[in-house]
Design an enzyme around this catalytic site. Structure first.
Site, PDB file in Angstrom:
ATOM      1  N   GLU A 198     -58.535  54.652  36.253  1.00  0.00           N
ATOM      2  CA  GLU A 198     -57.938  55.331  37.407  1.00  0.00           C
ATOM      3  C   GLU A 198     -58.192  54.447  38.631  1.00  0.00           C
ATOM      4  OE1 GLU A 198     -58.807  59.523  37.925  1.00  0.00           O
ATOM      5  OE2 GLU A 198     -57.130  59.727  39.327  1.00  0.00           O
TER       6      GLU A 198
ATOM      7  N   HIS B 263     -63.084  52.882  33.250  1.00  0.00           N
ATOM      8  CA  HIS B 263     -62.060  53.887  33.565  1.00  0.00           C
ATOM      9  C   HIS B 263     -61.018  53.225  34.456  1.00  0.00           C
ATOM     10  CE1 HIS B 263     -60.056  57.500  34.578  1.00  0.00           C
ATOM     11  NE2 HIS B 263     -60.804  57.898  35.584  1.00  0.00           N
TER      12      HIS B 263
ATOM     13  N   TYR C 280     -66.900  69.321  41.110  1.00  0.00           N
ATOM     14  CA  TYR C 280     -66.287  68.203  40.384  1.00  0.00           C
ATOM     15  C   TYR C 280     -65.924  68.633  38.964  1.00  0.00           C
ATOM     16  CZ  TYR C 280     -65.271  63.405  39.192  1.00  0.00           C
ATOM     17  OH  TYR C 280     -64.618  62.264  38.804  1.00  0.00           O
TER      18      TYR C 280
ATOM     19  N   ASP D 295     -66.529  58.665  35.498  1.00  0.00           N
ATOM     20  CA  ASP D 295     -66.424  59.916  36.268  1.00  0.00           C
ATOM     21  C   ASP D 295     -67.382  61.009  35.774  1.00  0.00           C
ATOM     22  OD1 ASP D 295     -64.445  59.118  38.054  1.00  0.00           O
ATOM     23  OD2 ASP D 295     -62.811  59.858  36.811  1.00  0.00           O
TER      24      ASP D 295
ATOM     25  N   HIS E  84     -56.382  63.746  45.152  1.00  0.00           N
ATOM     26  CA  HIS E  84     -55.203  64.296  44.489  1.00  0.00           C
ATOM     27  C   HIS E  84     -55.234  65.831  44.351  1.00  0.00           C
ATOM     28  CE1 HIS E  84     -57.564  63.920  40.824  1.00  0.00           C
ATOM     29  NE2 HIS E  84     -57.304  62.663  40.626  1.00  0.00           N
TER      30      HIS E  84
ATOM     31  N   HIS F 254     -69.099  58.226  40.752  1.00  0.00           N
ATOM     32  CA  HIS F 254     -69.048  58.908  42.056  1.00  0.00           C
ATOM     33  C   HIS F 254     -70.380  59.612  42.291  1.00  0.00           C
ATOM     34  CE1 HIS F 254     -64.668  58.494  42.448  1.00  0.00           C
ATOM     35  NE2 HIS F 254     -64.514  59.004  41.243  1.00  0.00           N
TER      36      HIS F 254
ATOM     37  N   ASP G 226     -59.112  54.585  41.622  1.00  0.00           N
ATOM     38  CA  ASP G 226     -60.303  54.562  42.487  1.00  0.00           C
ATOM     39  C   ASP G 226     -61.389  53.664  41.897  1.00  0.00           C
ATOM     40  OD1 ASP G 226     -60.250  56.610  40.543  1.00  0.00           O
ATOM     41  OD2 ASP G 226     -61.819  57.753  41.538  1.00  0.00           O
TER      42      ASP G 226
ATOM     43  N   HIS H   7     -61.983  61.758  31.880  1.00  0.00           N
ATOM     44  CA  HIS H   7     -60.887  62.720  31.881  1.00  0.00           C
ATOM     45  C   HIS H   7     -59.518  62.056  31.704  1.00  0.00           C
ATOM     46  CE1 HIS H   7     -59.374  62.176  36.205  1.00  0.00           C
ATOM     47  NE2 HIS H   7     -60.380  61.332  36.100  1.00  0.00           N
TER      48      HIS H   7
HETATM   49 FE1  FEO Z   1     -60.802  59.471  37.253  1.00  0.00          FE
HETATM   50 FE2  FEO Z   1     -62.912  58.598  39.751  1.00  0.00          FE
HETATM   51  O1  FEO Z   1     -61.364  58.512  38.731  1.00  0.00           O
END
Ligand code: FEO
Length: 401
Positions: A84, A82, A194, A166, A28, A227, A86, A147
């Protein structure tokens, strides 16, 4: 099942069952030049627990890795730290395949999963709450706005393991799943990129979170983010290494770096940028010049992480700043790097709005303005001298290491 994907055991009975996305180059709007991983973790026990899932197109990879260790239908608990996509994108397929008795998320996570995925029936974990899953105790800690509003950590006391979604992560495609198996320079660069591009706006919350983790007295031997590689104690790049960096980055103290980002139409603003850089260097600072035809907005954000000053340059195009500079200003405005000094410069043909627009934008970002230089057409010796002086003023305004 293809037989391609296997789980990787990280400690006894605790497995990485995620996916490596070697090809991701844009997350993004953030340039992910080294790809990424979507980490999901499986903990074997009297109840098998899955922590987070992977981006939807990688579901087959995740389920096959799980199947290399256990029957996926034996997963009885899924924790969504989380929501999100992903990390939650494979949740509906995972639930359909595994039929776990429990899916656990924060209150905001449960709402998000309902709104995003139409997924209902989530068990809400309150901040600081504990639950038993078979013979494993799970402790939940909300990390709101780190986040997303839903974000939370899960701590497993029996394993001294913090699963941190994250936070403490990085976009780095690698099969070397422990940080200490990777080059420290790469870890530093990618963890910094990051932080700058995802977490920088929430730096005050990061400081509070680090204090909250410290006051909770958690004994942490391993941090498992969603990640990139994991941080394990007893290594040079263990949990203390990454939390120490987070403390430093969250403080947003000015460093000796002067970031000069610009675009140019006929090289006039470019010549001004180089004169600013010369002045900054002469003043003892470390200039970094980012021409926006070759530097991505997220490269500039990463450079700002340890900078003390930001100087923006743009020609005037159709009564405004150049589009690449507008893009950068929009992006940096959201990232809210604090404690910067700065300035603006640029050339123009006739109307000359760009420098004033940049000054307004920098002021809006709470940058302490040191000055501006505008010149009509190419810069003459006087304009270049004023640019050198602006760079010198930036150097003089910062005293960081
Ligand atoms: Fe906030 Fe890796 O997604």
């Amino acid at each position: 099942m293809s037989g391609t994907w296997k789980a990787v055991e990280l400690m006894e009975g605790f497995y990485w069952v995620g996916a490596v996305d070697w090809d991701l180059r844009d997350f993004h709007g953030y340039s992910t030049h080294r790809g990424t991983t979507y980490n999901a973790f499986l903990l074997e026990g009297r109840e098998n627990i899955l922590f987070d899932t992977v981006k939807a197109p990688f579901f087959d990879q995740m389920i096959e890795r799980i199947a290399s260790v256990i029957d996926p239908s034996s997963v009885s608990v899924i924790v969504s730290n989380h929501s999100e996509m992903d990390h939650s994108g494979s949740l509906p397929a995972a639930v359909a395949a595994m039929k776990p008795g429990r899916v656990i998320a924060s209150a905001a996570g449960a709402r998000n999963l309902s709104m995003q995925l139409g997924f209902e029936g989530v068990e809400v974990a309150a901040d600081g709450s504990r639950t038993a899953a078979g013979d494993t105790e799970l402790v939940f800690m909300e990390t709101k706005m780190l986040h997303w509003p839903d974000s939370m950590f899960t701590y497993i006391p029996s394993r001294k393991l913090l699963i941190s979604q994250d936070a403490f992560g990085m976009h780095l495609a690698t099969t070397r799943l422990f940080a200490d198996a990777n080059e420290e320079s790469v870890l530093l660069e990618e963890a910094g990129r990051y932080y700058a591009n995802i977490l920088m706006p929430y730096s005050q919350l990061v400081e509070r979170l680090l204090a909250k983790v410290a006051s909770a007295g958690l004994d942490i031997e391993m941090i498992a983010p969603d990640h990139g590689p994991l941080w394990r104690s007893g290594t040079p790049t263990g949990p203390g290494w990454i939390t120490g960096l987070y403390a430093r980055w969250a403080a947003q103290a000015p460093g000796r770096k002067v970031v000069i980002a610009y675009d140019s139409m006929w090289r006039a603003t470019e010549r001004m940028a180089h004169a600013v850089a010369e002045g900054a260097a002469e003043g003892g600072a470390v200039p970094v010049v980012c021409g926006l035809r070759s530097s991505h907005r997220s490269d500039v954000a990463a450079e700002l992480l340890d900078a003390g000053a930001l100087l923006l340059g743009s020609p005037t195009l159709n009564g405004d700043v150049f589009p690449t500079v507008a893009d950068l200003v929009c992006y940096l405005g959201g990232l809210k790097r604090r404690n910067l000094t700065g300035g603006a410069f640029g050339s123009y043909g006739w109307s000359g709005e760009s420098v004033r627009r940049l000054e307004e934008a920098l002021t809006g970002m709470k940058v302490r303005m040191l000055g501006t230089v505008a010149c009509q057409f190419g810069p003459d010796a006087g304009a270049l001298s004023r640019c050198r002086d602006l760079g010198g003023a930036a150097a003089a305004s910062i005293s960081g290491p």
